[in-house]
Design a protein around this motif. Structure first.
Motif, PDB file in Angstrom:
ATOM      1  N   THR A   1     -23.882   5.666 -10.182  1.00 30.49           N
ATOM      2  CA  THR A   1     -24.247   6.593 -11.258  1.00 30.49           C
ATOM      3  C   THR A   1     -25.153   7.706 -10.733  1.00 30.49           C
ATOM      4  O   THR A   1     -25.163   8.803 -11.299  1.00 30.49           O
ATOM      5  CB  THR A   1     -24.950   5.844 -12.394  1.00 30.49           C
ATOM      6  OG1 THR A   1     -26.080   5.131 -11.866  1.00 30.49           O
ATOM      7  CG2 THR A   1     -23.990   4.853 -13.055  1.00 30.49           C
ATOM      8  N   ASP A   2     -25.926   7.445  -9.688  1.00 30.50           N
ATOM      9  CA  ASP A   2     -26.782   8.483  -9.108  1.00 30.50           C
ATOM     10  C   ASP A   2     -25.971   9.362  -8.156  1.00 30.50           C
ATOM     11  O   ASP A   2     -24.982   8.925  -7.567  1.00 30.50           O
ATOM     12  CB  ASP A   2     -27.949   7.846  -8.355  1.00 30.50           C
ATOM     13  CG  ASP A   2     -28.848   7.037  -9.266  1.00 30.50           C
ATOM     14  OD1 ASP A   2     -28.908   7.382 -10.464  1.00 30.50           O
ATOM     15  OD2 ASP A   2     -29.461   6.049  -8.789  1.00 30.50           O
ATOM     16  N   ARG A   3     -26.421  10.582  -7.978  1.00 32.81           N
ATOM     17  CA  ARG A   3     -25.746  11.514  -7.096  1.00 32.81           C
ATOM     18  C   ARG A   3     -25.922  11.092  -5.626  1.00 32.81           C
ATOM     19  O   ARG A   3     -26.932  10.502  -5.247  1.00 32.81           O
ATOM     20  CB  ARG A   3     -26.275  12.936  -7.296  1.00 32.81           C
ATOM     21  CG  ARG A   3     -25.847  13.578  -8.614  1.00 32.81           C
ATOM     22  CD  ARG A   3     -26.327  15.028  -8.678  1.00 32.81           C
ATOM     23  NE  ARG A   3     -25.806  15.806  -7.555  1.00 32.81           N
ATOM     24  CZ  ARG A   3     -24.594  16.360  -7.548  1.00 32.81           C
ATOM     25  NH1 ARG A   3     -23.775  16.206  -8.575  1.00 32.81           N
ATOM     26  NH2 ARG A   3     -24.201  17.072  -6.492  1.00 32.81           N
ATOM     27  N   GLY A   4     -24.898  11.403  -4.833  1.00 31.78           N
ATOM     28  CA  GLY A   4     -24.975  11.151  -3.408  1.00 31.78           C
ATOM     29  C   GLY A   4     -24.758   9.715  -3.004  1.00 31.78           C
ATOM     30  O   GLY A   4     -25.226   9.293  -1.940  1.00 31.78           O
ATOM     31  N   HIS A   5     -24.042   8.937  -3.821  1.00 30.25           N
ATOM     32  CA  HIS A   5     -23.806   7.533  -3.509  1.00 30.25           C
ATOM     33  C   HIS A   5     -22.307   7.222  -3.518  1.00 30.25           C
ATOM     34  O   HIS A   5     -21.508   7.984  -4.062  1.00 30.25           O
ATOM     35  CB  HIS A   5     -24.522   6.625  -4.511  1.00 30.25           C
ATOM     36  CG  HIS A   5     -26.003   6.600  -4.341  1.00 30.25           C
ATOM     37  ND1 HIS A   5     -26.814   7.650  -4.727  1.00 30.25           N
ATOM     38  CD2 HIS A   5     -26.833   5.654  -3.826  1.00 30.25           C
ATOM     39  CE1 HIS A   5     -28.071   7.363  -4.471  1.00 30.25           C
ATOM     40  NE2 HIS A   5     -28.112   6.154  -3.916  1.00 30.25           N
ATOM     41  N   GLU A   6     -21.996   6.092  -2.915  1.00 25.50           N
ATOM     42  CA  GLU A   6     -20.605   5.629  -2.848  1.00 25.50           C
ATOM     43  C   GLU A   6     -20.572   4.131  -3.099  1.00 25.50           C
ATOM     44  O   GLU A   6     -21.447   3.394  -2.634  1.00 25.50           O
ATOM     45  CB  GLU A   6     -20.001   5.953  -1.480  1.00 25.50           C
ATOM     46  CG  GLU A   6     -18.554   5.536  -1.326  1.00 25.50           C
ATOM     47  CD  GLU A   6     -17.979   5.917   0.032  1.00 25.50           C
ATOM     48  OE1 GLU A   6     -16.835   5.517   0.331  1.00 25.50           O
ATOM     49  OE2 GLU A   6     -18.692   6.604   0.796  1.00 25.50           O
TER      50      GLU A   6
ATOM     51  N   SER B   1     -12.819  15.354  -6.097  1.00 23.00           N
ATOM     52  CA  SER B   1     -14.171  15.312  -6.643  1.00 23.00           C
ATOM     53  C   SER B   1     -14.261  14.481  -7.912  1.00 23.00           C
ATOM     54  O   SER B   1     -15.367  14.197  -8.386  1.00 23.00           O
ATOM     55  CB  SER B   1     -14.660  16.740  -6.930  1.00 23.00           C
ATOM     56  OG  SER B   1     -13.814  17.368  -7.879  1.00 23.00           O
TER      57      SER B   1
ATOM     58  N   ARG C   1     -17.280   7.468  -5.889  1.00 24.03           N
ATOM     59  CA  ARG C   1     -18.295   8.171  -5.116  1.00 24.03           C
ATOM     60  C   ARG C   1     -18.815   9.359  -5.909  1.00 24.03           C
ATOM     61  O   ARG C   1     -18.105   9.972  -6.706  1.00 24.03           O
ATOM     62  CB  ARG C   1     -17.742   8.631  -3.767  1.00 24.03           C
ATOM     63  CG  ARG C   1     -16.654   9.674  -3.869  1.00 24.03           C
ATOM     64  CD  ARG C   1     -16.349  10.285  -2.513  1.00 24.03           C
ATOM     65  NE  ARG C   1     -15.658   9.347  -1.635  1.00 24.03           N
ATOM     66  CZ  ARG C   1     -16.033   9.096  -0.399  1.00 24.03           C
ATOM     67  NH1 ARG C   1     -17.069   9.706   0.117  1.00 24.03           N
ATOM     68  NH2 ARG C   1     -15.353   8.251   0.342  1.00 24.03           N
ATOM     69  N   THR C   2     -20.096   9.653  -5.691  1.00 29.21           N
ATOM     70  CA  THR C   2     -20.731  10.813  -6.333  1.00 29.21           C
ATOM     71  C   THR C   2     -21.205  11.792  -5.265  1.00 29.21           C
ATOM     72  O   THR C   2     -22.185  12.489  -5.449  1.00 29.21           O
ATOM     73  CB  THR C   2     -21.908  10.363  -7.202  1.00 29.21           C
ATOM     74  OG1 THR C   2     -22.846   9.635  -6.392  1.00 29.21           O
ATOM     75  CG2 THR C   2     -21.443   9.494  -8.358  1.00 29.21           C
ATOM     76  N   THR C   3     -20.499  11.813  -4.153  1.00 26.90           N
ATOM     77  CA  THR C   3     -20.821  12.717  -3.066  1.00 26.90           C
ATOM     78  C   THR C   3     -19.530  13.200  -2.443  1.00 26.90           C
ATOM     79  O   THR C   3     -18.468  12.574  -2.606  1.00 26.90           O
ATOM     80  CB  THR C   3     -21.680  12.001  -1.994  1.00 26.90           C
ATOM     81  OG1 THR C   3     -22.023  12.924  -0.965  1.00 26.90           O
ATOM     82  CG2 THR C   3     -20.936  10.825  -1.395  1.00 26.90           C
TER      83      THR C   3
END
Length: 333
Positions: A111-116, A178, A183-185
């Motif tokens: 849920t946080d940015r920059g994670h997978e 995207s 993933r959020t990255t």
């Protein structure tokens, strides 16, 4: 998950092997929907031919899978049962066997940015194995780059299943998206890759084996399966031919390279120890040959040159170690 349905089966037996041919069908959706949340199109019947071969005297149960990929946006995997559950599984890399933890196929979505999300599968060179010693179950699958030991599965009205899965084919249409929820990255440009859908005839070769007592046995069996066999016709009643003069052979470690030296001064022999235990390599080379330890770039390590008087020598390899030798004639140094 879509599983194949069996249509027909045949068997062939000869003096050297037994073959079981299975005709199956996979009923697969045509492609992903435009909203990328579901599949669309009527199910397409994709025929699959599976040949299961047991060569007499061969410990491996070999499989040859053939099918014509006419659908898009899917993954084809081979699932093999294992003897028992385990908290880890073993895969091979270029230089070593790697023990990995058993994880879900896909972990919680970030849920946080920059994670997978954590992915349970991992790249392998040619094998995935579960268990220890003779209780080990191994899948040998060269050119199938991803493998995973799945957690014990339990479905309604089914017994729990313990298995290892090998990815045979991934049909994808984009280098990166995207809108992936896993993933959020970023992971590259959003570039369409239509040829990555892998349309057309596809073939895969893999095998099942067990009773590999040590990690070294497992690595050697995987290396042998990666190498295409060569046959030589002999006269009836003969058992083989002696090695010709000038033969180079190695035992006790994996042969990873045998090539002309870059400076044309002999040949390069490279051995590897892919296990966490030290091993002893036994070399047979022409009598009178010079063995010079070199680095991976074929430059001398500074160790002393060894003159092969008897044609045989032993070399110690530490865990996960490599040994590279330049072998040349005595008159070349």
């Amino acid at each position: 998950m879509i599983t194949p349905r069996l249509v027909a089966s045949r068997t062939r037996t000869s003096a050297v092997r037994t073959v079981l041919e299975l005709d199956a069908v996979l009923d697969l959706p045509a492609e992903i929907a435009p909203d990328r949340r579901s599949r669309r199109g009527r199910a397409t019947a994709v025929p699959v031919l599976i040949e299961v071969t047991r060569w007499h005297g061969d410990p491996l149960l070999r499989r040859h899978v053939t099918f014509d990929n006419t659908v898009r946006d899917h993954r084809l995997r081979f699932h093999a049962p294992t003897a028992r559950a385990a908290g880890t599984w073993t895969g091979d890399g270029q230089w070593c066997l790697i023990e990995r933890p058993v994880r879900p196929d896909l972990g919680p979505l970030p849920t946080d940015r920059g994670h997978e999300a954590v992915c349970g599968s991992a790249p392998v060179q040619s094998l995935g194995a579960v268990g220890r010693g003779t209780d080990r179950t191994a899948v040998f699958a060269p050119a199938s780059p991803r493998c995973v030991r799945l957690p014990t599965l339990r479905r309604p009205r089914e017994r729990s299943r313990k298995e290892i899965a090998v990815t045979l084919l991934r049909s994808v249409g984009w280098l990166f998206r995207s809108d992936l929820r896993s993933r959020t990255t970023g992971a590259g440009p959003m570039l369409a890759t239509p040829e990555a859908q892998c349309q057309g005839p596809q073939t895969f070769d893999l095998a099942l084996g067990n009773a590999t007592a040590t990690d070294a046995d497992l690595a050697r069996r995987a290396a042998a399966f990666r190498t295409a066999p060569r046959a030589r016709q002999l006269r009836p009643g003969t058992t083989g031919e002696p090695s010709p003069p000038g033969t180079i052979s190695a035992d006790g470690a994996l042969l990873t390279a045998l090539k002309p030296a870059e400076n044309r001064g002999g040949v390069i022999l490279r051995l590897g120890n892919p296990t966490p235990a030290a091993c002893e390599a036994r070399l047979t080379t022409p009598t009178g040959a010079l063995l010079l330890p070199v680095r991976l770039d074929e430059q001398p390590t500074g160790q002393q040159v060894v003159l092969q008087v008897a044609g045989e020598s032993t070399w110690q390899l530490a865990p996960f170690d490599t040994l590279t030798l330049r072998i040349s004639r005595r008159d070349r140094g």
